[in-house]
Design a protein around this motif. Structure first.
Motif, short mmCIF file in Angstrom:
data_model
loop_
_atom_site.label_atom_id
_atom_site.label_comp_id
_atom_site.label_asym_id
_atom_site.label_seq_id
_atom_site.Cartn_x
_atom_site.Cartn_y
_atom_site.Cartn_z
N GLU A 24 0.68 -1.06 -0.23
CA GLU A 24 -0.29 0.07 0.01
C GLU A 24 1.11 1.65 -0.26
N PHE A 27 2.44 1.49 -3.80
CA PHE A 27 1.16 2.22 -4.88
C PHE A 27 1.00 3.37 -3.89
N GLY A 28 1.01 4.21 -3.21
CA GLY A 28 0.57 4.95 -3.24
C GLY A 28 1.86 6.35 -3.45
N MET A 31 1.96 6.20 -7.16
CA MET A 31 0.97 6.80 -7.55
C MET A 31 1.45 8.79 -7.54
N CYS A 59 -6.40 11.90 -6.46
CA CYS A 59 -6.25 10.78 -6.99
C CYS A 59 -5.75 9.66 -5.74
N ASN A 60 -4.54 9.93 -4.81
CA ASN A 60 -4.83 9.16 -3.73
C ASN A 60 -5.51 8.79 -2.94
N ALA A 62 -8.93 8.91 -3.78
CA ALA A 62 -9.50 8.24 -4.30
C ALA A 62 -9.34 7.19 -4.18
N TRP A 63 -7.80 6.50 -4.39
CA TRP A 63 -7.16 5.29 -4.78
C TRP A 63 -7.23 4.20 -3.59
N ALA A 66 -10.91 3.46 -2.89
CA ALA A 66 -11.47 1.95 -4.26
C ALA A 66 -10.58 0.77 -2.84
N ASP A 67 -9.32 0.99 -3.04
CA ASP A 67 -8.11 -0.09 -2.39
C ASP A 67 -8.90 -1.32 -0.72
N VAL A 152 -2.07 4.53 1.70
CA VAL A 152 -1.86 5.28 0.44
C VAL A 152 -2.22 6.30 0.92
N THR A 156 1.85 9.55 0.19
CA THR A 156 2.13 10.87 -0.96
C THR A 156 2.83 12.11 -0.24
#
Length: 222
Positions: A24, A27-28, A31, A59-60, A62-63, A66-67, A152, A156
């Protein structure tokens, strides 16, 4: 492998495993890098930097959401699958058929060496498990989902903070990139220690793979 010295209470309260946590975070970070990597520092003004920061964080967010939702769906799906497999085993009166069901669920390397006696011992133990209600999500799962979201999103900030405090876009981008490399390297180190491998090779490889992925994502329009 789980720590054999951990208490039952520690095992129950552990939130996410190391691989999940690192996945995670990575991924963050990746992104966020797809946004900082597309910033034209040669001509970027404060408004463009601000727009990039808002886009990266949005964006992060939102993702991350979702994650977190996908994590809950995956968790309850796996539990229902386990419930179904156990119920099927308990409804199978034939010992050999039950042993085969268990062997089919084992990893291939383990399935080829486990003996029928061991399978029968395991089958007898599973038959004693009481199935009262279908599995469902609990508070611990919701806490884990929140942690997925938080990891996530929080990943950022190390990437974008240089742009907040450093007015020179070129310098901010360089520092941001070095921070990103360090973050990915640390992620690789943690994975290497978890796997029992060479931490330096894991860390270096993870950082290089991350850089390649970011460039690929940007090139593909991500």
């Amino acid at each position: 492998m789980a720590n054999p010295n951990a208490t039952d209470n520690e095992k129950r309260t552990r939130i996410l495993d190391p691989v999940q946590r690192i996945s995670e975070i990575a991924f963050g970070a990746l992104m966020a890098l797809t946004f900082t990597g597309t910033l034209s520092v040669a001509s970027a003004d404060q408004e463009e930097v601000k727009s990039m920061l808002v886009a990266a964080l949005g964006c992060n967010l939102a993702w991350g959401l979702a994650d977190a939702v996908i994590f809950l769906i995956s968790t309850v799906t796996e539990r229902h699958r386990g419930y179904t497999m156990l119920r099927r085993l308990q409804d199978t009166p034939d010992a050999r058929a039950g042993q085969k069901q268990i062997a089919d669920l084992l990893p291939e390397r383990l399935a080829v060496v486990v003996t029928p006696a061991a399978l029968e011992t395991l089958r007898q133990s599973l038959l004693k498990i009481s199935l009262t209600a279908r599995p469902r999500l609990g508070l611990q799962d919701l806490i884990s989902a929140v942690c997925v979201f938080a990891l996530v999103v929080l990943a950022t900030f190390p990437i974008v903070i240089p742009f907040i405090f450093i007015p020179e876009a070129v310098l901010a981008l360089r520092i941001s990139n070095w921070v990103a490399v360090a973050l990915l390297f640390i992620c690789g180190v943690v994975l290497g220690r978890h796997a029992g491998g060479n931490w330096f090779i894991y860390g270096t490889s993870f950082a290089i793979i991350g850089a390649v992925l970011v460039n690929a994502i940007i090139a593909l329009g991500g």
